[in-house]
Design a protein around this motif. Structure first.
Motif, PDB file in Angstrom:
ATOM      1  N   LEU A   1      97.553 -31.453 -15.878  1.00 51.95           N
ATOM      2  CA  LEU A   1      97.050 -30.015 -16.154  1.00 51.95           C
ATOM      3  C   LEU A   1      98.420 -30.167 -17.442  1.00 51.95           C
ATOM      4  CD1 LEU A   1      95.516 -27.524 -16.232  1.00 51.95           C
ATOM      5  CD2 LEU A   1      97.697 -26.346 -15.119  1.00 51.95           C
ATOM      6  N   PHE A   2      97.969 -29.454 -18.734  1.00 50.39           N
ATOM      7  CA  PHE A   2      98.874 -28.999 -19.785  1.00 50.39           C
ATOM      8  C   PHE A   2      98.306 -27.814 -20.134  1.00 50.39           C
ATOM      9  CE2 PHE A   2     100.378 -33.111 -20.694  1.00 50.39           C
ATOM     10  CZ  PHE A   2     101.606 -33.184 -21.298  1.00 50.39           C
ATOM     11  N   GLY A   3      99.074 -26.992 -20.396  1.00 54.08           N
ATOM     12  CA  GLY A   3      99.163 -25.067 -20.965  1.00 54.08           C
ATOM     13  C   GLY A   3      99.774 -24.749 -22.935  1.00 54.08           C
ATOM     14  N   VAL A   4      99.208 -25.041 -23.206  1.00 55.98           N
ATOM     15  CA  VAL A   4      99.882 -24.389 -24.433  1.00 55.98           C
ATOM     16  C   VAL A   4      99.743 -23.273 -25.057  1.00 55.98           C
ATOM     17  CG1 VAL A   4      99.956 -25.205 -26.366  1.00 55.98           C
ATOM     18  CG2 VAL A   4      99.497 -26.753 -25.265  1.00 55.98           C
ATOM     19  N   MET A   5     100.948 -22.464 -25.480  1.00 55.18           N
ATOM     20  CA  MET A   5      99.929 -21.195 -25.854  1.00 55.18           C
ATOM     21  C   MET A   5     100.959 -21.298 -27.422  1.00 55.18           C
ATOM     22  SD  MET A   5     102.408 -19.124 -22.615  1.00 55.18           S
ATOM     23  CE  MET A   5     104.042 -19.918 -22.853  1.00 55.18           C
ATOM     24  N   GLY A   6     100.140 -20.268 -28.020  1.00 62.42           N
ATOM     25  CA  GLY A   6     100.313 -20.056 -29.605  1.00 62.42           C
ATOM     26  C   GLY A   6     101.343 -19.013 -29.522  1.00 62.42           C
ATOM     27  N   LYS A   7     101.479 -18.240 -31.020  1.00 61.82           N
ATOM     28  CA  LYS A   7     102.088 -17.610 -31.735  1.00 61.82           C
ATOM     29  C   LYS A   7     101.288 -15.663 -31.211  1.00 61.82           C
ATOM     30  CE  LYS A   7     100.222 -17.621 -36.272  1.00 61.82           C
ATOM     31  NZ  LYS A   7     100.940 -17.854 -37.872  1.00 61.82           N
ATOM     32  N   ILE A   8     102.330 -15.217 -30.708  1.00 58.45           N
ATOM     33  CA  ILE A   8     100.946 -13.663 -31.011  1.00 58.45           C
ATOM     34  C   ILE A   8     101.052 -13.130 -31.684  1.00 58.45           C
ATOM     35  CG2 ILE A   8     101.671 -11.813 -30.159  1.00 58.45           C
ATOM     36  CD1 ILE A   8     104.594 -12.645 -27.643  1.00 58.45           C
ATOM     37  N   LYS A   9      99.846 -12.232 -32.196  1.00 60.78           N
ATOM     38  CA  LYS A   9      99.266 -11.732 -33.531  1.00 60.78           C
ATOM     39  C   LYS A   9      98.707 -10.480 -32.711  1.00 60.78           C
ATOM     40  CE  LYS A   9      96.421 -15.309 -34.025  1.00 60.78           C
ATOM     41  NZ  LYS A   9      95.852 -16.273 -34.480  1.00 60.78           N
ATOM     42  N   ARG A  10      98.090  -9.821 -33.659  1.00 55.81           N
ATOM     43  CA  ARG A  10      98.258  -8.349 -33.338  1.00 55.81           C
ATOM     44  C   ARG A  10      96.744  -8.514 -33.975  1.00 55.81           C
ATOM     45  NH1 ARG A  10     100.766  -4.993 -31.037  1.00 55.81           N
ATOM     46  NH2 ARG A  10     103.122  -4.906 -31.786  1.00 55.81           N
ATOM     47  N   GLY A  11      95.728  -7.761 -33.040  1.00 58.24           N
ATOM     48  CA  GLY A  11      94.510  -8.066 -32.694  1.00 58.24           C
ATOM     49  C   GLY A  11      93.969  -6.809 -33.586  1.00 58.24           C
ATOM     50  N   PRO A  12      92.025  -6.780 -33.411  1.00 61.15           N
ATOM     51  CA  PRO A  12      92.084  -5.710 -34.283  1.00 61.15           C
ATOM     52  C   PRO A  12      92.297  -4.134 -34.370  1.00 61.15           C
ATOM     53  CG  PRO A  12      90.256  -6.856 -33.572  1.00 61.15           C
ATOM     54  CD  PRO A  12      91.138  -7.453 -33.342  1.00 61.15           C
ATOM     55  N   ASP A  13      92.316  -3.894 -33.031  1.00 58.19           N
ATOM     56  CA  ASP A  13      92.408  -2.976 -32.480  1.00 58.19           C
ATOM     57  C   ASP A  13      94.314  -2.867 -32.001  1.00 58.19           C
ATOM     58  OD1 ASP A  13      93.116  -4.330 -30.027  1.00 58.19           O
ATOM     59  OD2 ASP A  13      91.877  -3.724 -28.725  1.00 58.19           O
ATOM     60  N   GLY A  14      95.322  -3.354 -32.976  1.00 51.81           N
ATOM     61  CA  GLY A  14      96.361  -3.282 -32.602  1.00 51.81           C
ATOM     62  C   GLY A  14      97.210  -3.791 -31.709  1.00 51.81           C
ATOM     63  N   ARG A  15      96.080  -4.714 -30.298  1.00 50.15           N
ATOM     64  CA  ARG A  15      96.809  -5.648 -29.240  1.00 50.15           C
ATOM     65  C   ARG A  15      97.386  -6.485 -29.256  1.00 50.15           C
ATOM     66  NH1 ARG A  15      93.375  -5.816 -24.421  1.00 50.15           N
ATOM     67  NH2 ARG A  15      92.023  -7.084 -25.569  1.00 50.15           N
TER      68      ARG A  15
END
Length: 108
Positions: free
Chosen positions: A32-46
């Motif tokens: 199992l490989f899990g890869v996380m990406g950069k954090i961005k803001r969604g349209p609702d600000g989350r």
């Protein structure tokens, strides 16, 4: 050797990259490989983060893998909720699978 493990997790977001799928190696025991990406803001600000998983399908039947991944997704998206019960995850996964099948048939 880092490939003799149950799971390998990489955080590409920590260096400003998007998540990507990683291939499995024949060397080692990592299934199992899990890869996380950069954090961005969604349209609702989350805050949103993409997580990509690659797993060896020989370790589990497709339905159980689907249910497990649905449970991981549920915990990541709603950490404030108590963990989902197996029964609820199974019902949700089967429901979603049926919707996916109908959607694919309509697209074909």
């Amino acid at each position: 050797d880092p490939l003799f493990t149950s799971a390998f997790v990489a955080n590409l977001g920590s260096v400003g990259h998007e998540a990507g799928f990683h291939h499995l190696w024949e060397h080692g025991t990592c299934s199992l490989f899990g890869v996380m990406g950069k954090i961005k803001r969604g349209p609702d600000g989350r805050r949103l983060m993409t997580v990509c998983w690659t797993y060896d399908e020989r370790i589990e039947d497709g339905l159980y893998s689907y249910i497990t991944i649905a449970g991981i997704k549920d915990r990541l998206e709603r950490p404030e909720r108590p963990p989902a019960t197996l029964g609820r995850l199974q019902a949700t996964a089967i429901e979603q699978w049926q919707l996916d099948v109908v959607e694919r048939r309509g697209a074909g």
